[in-house]
Design an enzyme around this catalytic site. Structure first.
Site, PDB file in Angstrom:
ATOM      1  N   HIS A 175       0.806  -1.222   0.000  1.00 40.05           N
ATOM      2  CA  HIS A 175       0.000   0.000   0.000  1.00 40.05           C
ATOM      3  C   HIS A 175       0.840   1.273   0.000  1.00 40.05           C
ATOM      4  CE1 HIS A 175      -3.811   1.904  -0.169  1.00 40.05           C
ATOM      5  NE2 HIS A 175      -3.847   2.366   1.065  1.00 40.05           N
ATOM      6  N   HIS A 284      -0.612   2.663   7.505  1.00 42.58           N
ATOM      7  CA  HIS A 284      -0.568   3.179   6.135  1.00 42.58           C
ATOM      8  C   HIS A 284       0.866   3.574   5.767  1.00 42.58           C
ATOM      9  CE1 HIS A 284      -4.849   3.541   5.039  1.00 42.58           C
ATOM     10  NE2 HIS A 284      -4.436   4.018   3.879  1.00 42.58           N
ATOM     11  N   SER A 335      -2.780   5.736  10.570  1.00 42.79           N
ATOM     12  CA  SER A 335      -1.810   6.653   9.968  1.00 42.79           C
ATOM     13  C   SER A 335      -0.475   6.575  10.695  1.00 42.79           C
ATOM     14  CB  SER A 335      -2.339   8.089  10.033  1.00 42.79           C
ATOM     15  OG  SER A 335      -1.331   9.025   9.685  1.00 42.79           O
ATOM     16  N   GLU A 521      -9.269  -2.230   2.231  1.00 38.29           N
ATOM     17  CA  GLU A 521      -8.695  -1.645   3.437  1.00 38.29           C
ATOM     18  C   GLU A 521      -9.715  -1.715   4.576  1.00 38.29           C
ATOM     19  OE1 GLU A 521      -6.523   2.101   2.644  1.00 38.29           O
ATOM     20  OE2 GLU A 521      -7.154   1.848   0.549  1.00 38.29           O
ATOM     21  N   TYR A 560     -12.529   0.751   0.866  1.00 40.09           N
ATOM     22  CA  TYR A 560     -12.498   0.570   2.324  1.00 40.09           C
ATOM     23  C   TYR A 560     -13.645  -0.302   2.811  1.00 40.09           C
ATOM     24  CZ  TYR A 560      -8.855   4.111   2.821  1.00 40.09           C
ATOM     25  OH  TYR A 560      -7.675   4.794   2.750  1.00 40.09           O
ATOM     26  N   SER A 695      19.081   1.779  -3.218  1.00 40.81           N
ATOM     27  CA  SER A 695      19.611   2.254  -1.939  1.00 40.81           C
ATOM     28  C   SER A 695      18.850   3.499  -1.484  1.00 40.81           C
ATOM     29  CB  SER A 695      21.095   2.592  -2.069  1.00 40.81           C
ATOM     30  OG  SER A 695      21.848   1.496  -2.539  1.00 40.81           O
ATOM     31  N   THR A 698      20.496   7.080  -2.100  1.00 42.44           N
ATOM     32  CA  THR A 698      20.572   7.722  -3.415  1.00 42.44           C
ATOM     33  C   THR A 698      19.199   8.214  -3.854  1.00 42.44           C
ATOM     34  OG1 THR A 698      20.202   5.629  -4.592  1.00 42.44           O
ATOM     35  CG2 THR A 698      22.497   6.232  -4.105  1.00 42.44           C
TER      36      THR A 698
END
Length: 761
Positions: A175, A284, A335, A521, A560, A695, A698
């Site tokens: 997600h 989330h 959240s 969800e 949802y 990575s 970067t």
């Protein structure tokens, strides 16, 4: 009723919406007139521009896992109590330019580069006698589309026959809201994606299948150990007023309004050597907010990165034998922005029920994470999740034993009768989205002046909808109450249905562990009710003390699922519960039936259900493919801004190259990285790769110019672990060459920075 007046900004937004909607409807109508055919899932889905693969650069890097298309028999059955275990990981990044990022639904949040690659991580577990197996695949995407799953299953069938099927393969998305869009077939999601991208779709499908191929090839006898523990300081409930709608007696059974428990599976061979890890946890991946334009795997991806880097010493990110899957669970109202919502313009607290501010309205009410910026917040949340998984992995001692059992059905979720009790039966509804869907959440607000918790329609928006899309029927209006319908998606079918009717439900058991693959969800309390109901059903028919985990965003996306009580408040999650107020009750009834069938060995007697469609001739991307051009006197890969001669730990190296559109590289599945950071080793008189574009140190930025011109900027944030010495940065790309009356070709190129030195003083 007082006359409503609109500000100049609102008037402009309304005008813009009308124009965009009119253009969209015109395009949809044109497409419907010219095409609009439906096929079943046997269709390949390749109805677009054929990919042209150009030559690729050769890079020195550690050996990567190579899949096989053969189907080797399992070794002769041995006397062990565990499972045959195989793990695999493969790149599924897709496009990193000229495509929307999927999740926030924010217009203009398009990909403009790469922070980290996205990976598909596959885990295959088979009974010792080979009688049954399952494949759990955690994919770093926003969600799994029905089209993805159907195409993956088709390819698996062509390779392995009936070995990997719809009942024993779970595709679950992490997600992340920072992955590419464009891999859907239902009209609503195609519009949100700004078109279907066959380039990205094929790349993702190939990556998922490759990860399963690798896991299949690597099957070996081993053991599965399980552990559980609570994770602190990484979650808040973003709709606490909705949670409070649930019965006080039910809430009193839990210490928090979020699920804090993490479940970890430790996979080892018979010698105790680590093979992999699967964890399920509800949060989330939205630490990266909707101002981000770099493709990345967010906080759960960072946790996986840390775990794999620790176990795969000496390997570059995305390589090495150990595979760590950090999978999603019932994260619907959870959240990671733990500092909570506040009015960003004044610093005041937001209105809790409506998530709005006294000055500026709902667009000013935003939640923030614990870091100074979204990158630091991602690292902080991801590291805490990683550390808890590491702790649980190290102390895991309870072995999981028992047969692998599977059950799956396709269900028409718009027409499920739910037996609430002996006297009352209710039904689900045709899909619809409510007003608060357009409000967004505290993790990503919309620009419209619509608040969460809206329970009445608006004459202006209703009239605009009716004129452009037609009026919703009285049936759907009554069924969805108290949701005020903004878009009646279940009654919109041109050029194809706007949201799915046919949905996958699936349970896979591994001894005393049950994995419920949910197609959306679930909120915190919805997930608790589902787990409890499934566990009770198993116990009722003799399978006692089952651990039930929820694998979120699996197999198909249906938005949802709130509780009935939360639905009444009509915040974002409830407005996005598309099948109406009894959606959760329907899922509980359906998953209980699967659990009963597994426990009573009657899965073979269950109907497979109505097969989902596979649509042809989808709306393609509106962004054309154009030839890349280098400035006069320059070539692709030439350095425009060189590195400085000298840097220290903690500083950022920046190099700018003559670039080309990175979406060209998505047409070449063998393309492994846009960049490398290399250190010169005197002992071997050669350059050694220290970092690639997977990575987290970067960043690859693509800056689009005009008439095919573009620049590529590479940043290396020098970590504390960097050793003194001489370094360089290499850039790998593909440019599209188009000659008159000839097909376009994709050509590989590379650029190399000047050497620079990392010093300690």
């Amino acid at each position: 009723m007082a006359k409503r007046t609109f500000s100049s900004l609102e008037a402009f937004l309304i005008f813009l919406l009308v124009m965009m909607t009119a253009i969209t409807v015109a395009l949809l109508t044109l497409l419907f007139v010219t095409s609009g055919t439906i096929e079943n899932h046997k269709d390949s889905g390749n109805h677009w521009v054929s990919t042209t693969q150009g030559p690729t650069t050769t890079q020195s890097s550690p050996t990567t896992q190579t899949p096989t298309t053969q189907t080797p028999d399992l070794p002769p059955s041995q006397n062990f109590s565990g499972y045959y275990i195989g793990v695999g990981r493969a790149d599924c990044t897709g496009q990193v330019s000229d495509i929307n990022l999927m999740g926030y639904g924010k217009n203009g949040q398009n990909a403009q580069g790469l922070l980290t690659r996205l990976f598909s991580r596959a885990f295959i577990l088979a009974d010792p006698d080979g009688s049954n197996r399952m494949a759990f695949v955690s994919v770093e995407l926003c969600m799994i589309s029905q089209r993805l799953r159907l195409e993956v299953l088709k390819r698996l069938q062509s390779k392995y026959g009936s070995l990997y099927r719809r009942d024993n393969v779970i595709l679950s998305a992490t997600h992340t809201h920072s992955g590419p869009a464009g891999f859907f077939q239902y009209t609503l999601y195609i519009l949100a994606s700004e078109g279907f991208s066959n380039r990205t779709f094929q790349y993702i499908v190939s990556g998922i299948v490759k990860s399963i191929d690798i896991a299949h090839t690597n099957l070996k006898p081993g053991k599965v150990l399980i552990n559980k523990g609570n994770v602190a300081n990484v979650q808040i409930n973003r709709s606490p007023s909705s949670y409070l709608q649930n019965p006080p007696s039910e809430r009193a059974r839990y210490s928090s309004d979020t699920d804090k428990e993490m479940v970890v599976l430790k996979l080892v061979d018979l010698n105790g050597e680590d093979l992999g890890l699967i964890s399920w946890f509800a949060v989330h991946p939205v630490s990266m907010n909707n101002s981000n334009h770099l493709v990345n795997s967010d906080n759960m991806g960072y946790a996986a990165y840390l775990f794999e880097q620790e176990k795969n010493r000496g390997y570059l990110p995305g390589q090495g034998p150990f595979v760590a899957g950090f999978a999603s669970s019932n994260l619907g109202d959870v959240s990671p922005n733990i500092l909570g919502p506040h009015c960003v313009n004044t610093g005041e607290s937001c209105d809790n029920d409506k998530s709005t501010c006294p000055s500026g309205g709902p667009s000013m009410c935003m939640a923030s994470g614990p870091g100074q910026d979204m990158f630091e917040s991602t690292h902080i949340i991801g590291r805490v999740i990683y550390q808890k998984a590491k702790e649980l992995h190290a102390s895991a001692s309870q072995e999981v034993t028992g047969p692998v059992l599977t059950a799956h059905q396709w269900v028409n979720m718009t027409d499920v009768s739910v037996q609430l009790n002996a006297t009352h039966t209710v039904k689900t509804c045709k899909a619809a989205l409510g007003y608060s869907f357009a409000a967004g959440t505290i993790d990503g607000v919309s620009g419209l002046n619509i608040t969460q918790g809206t329970t009445e329609g608006n004459l202006f928006w209703d009239t605009l909808r009716d004129q452009l899309l037609g009026k919703p029927s009285e049936e759907i209006i009554e069924c969805q109450k108290p949701k005020p319908i903004l878009i009646h998606t279940g009654e919109l079918t041109k050029p194809h249905p706007w949201q799915p009717d046919i949905v996958d439900i699936q349970i896979v058991t591994l001894g005393s562990l049950a994995i419920a693959a949910i197609p959306g969800e679930f909120t915190t309390m919805s997930g608790r009710r589902l787990r409890e109901a499934v566990k009770k059903e198993f116990a009722l028919y003799g399978m006692k003390d089952m651990t039930v985990v929820i694998a979120g965003l699996s197999n198909v996306y249906t938005h949802y699922i709130t509780t009935y009580e939360e639905y009444q408040a009509q915040r974002y999650e409830a407005a996005s519960t598309i099948y109406g107020p009894h959606t959760l009750s329907a899922y509980i009834q359906l998953f209980r039936a699967l659990a009963k069938a597994i426990a009573t060995d009657t899965v073979a007697n269950m109907s497979s259900g109505p097969e989902p469609p596979f649509f042809k001739n989808l709306i393609g991307s509106l962004i054309p493919n154009i030839a890349d051009r280098a400035p006069i006197g320059k070539q692709f890969g030439d350095v425009l801004q060189p590195a400085k001669p000298e840097y220290r730990v903690g500083e950022v190296v920046e190099v700018v190259f003559v670039g080309a559109n990175p979406k060209n590289s998505a047409e070449n599945q063998t393309h492994q990285t846009f960049l490398t950071v290399e250190k010169y080793e005197d002992s071997v008189a050669n350059w050694q790769i220290m970092h690639n574009d997977a990575s987290w140190e970067t960043r690859f930025y693509w800056h689009k110019g005009v008439l095919g011109l573009s620049n590529a900027t590479i940043h290396w944030h020098i970590p504390d672990t960097a050793l003194p010495g001489v370094y360089r940065i290499r850039y790998f790309g593909h440019n599209r060459k188009q000659e008159l009356l000839k097909p376009a070709v994709i050509l590989a190129f590379e650029g190399i920075s000047s050497p620079f030195e990392i010093v300690t003083t």
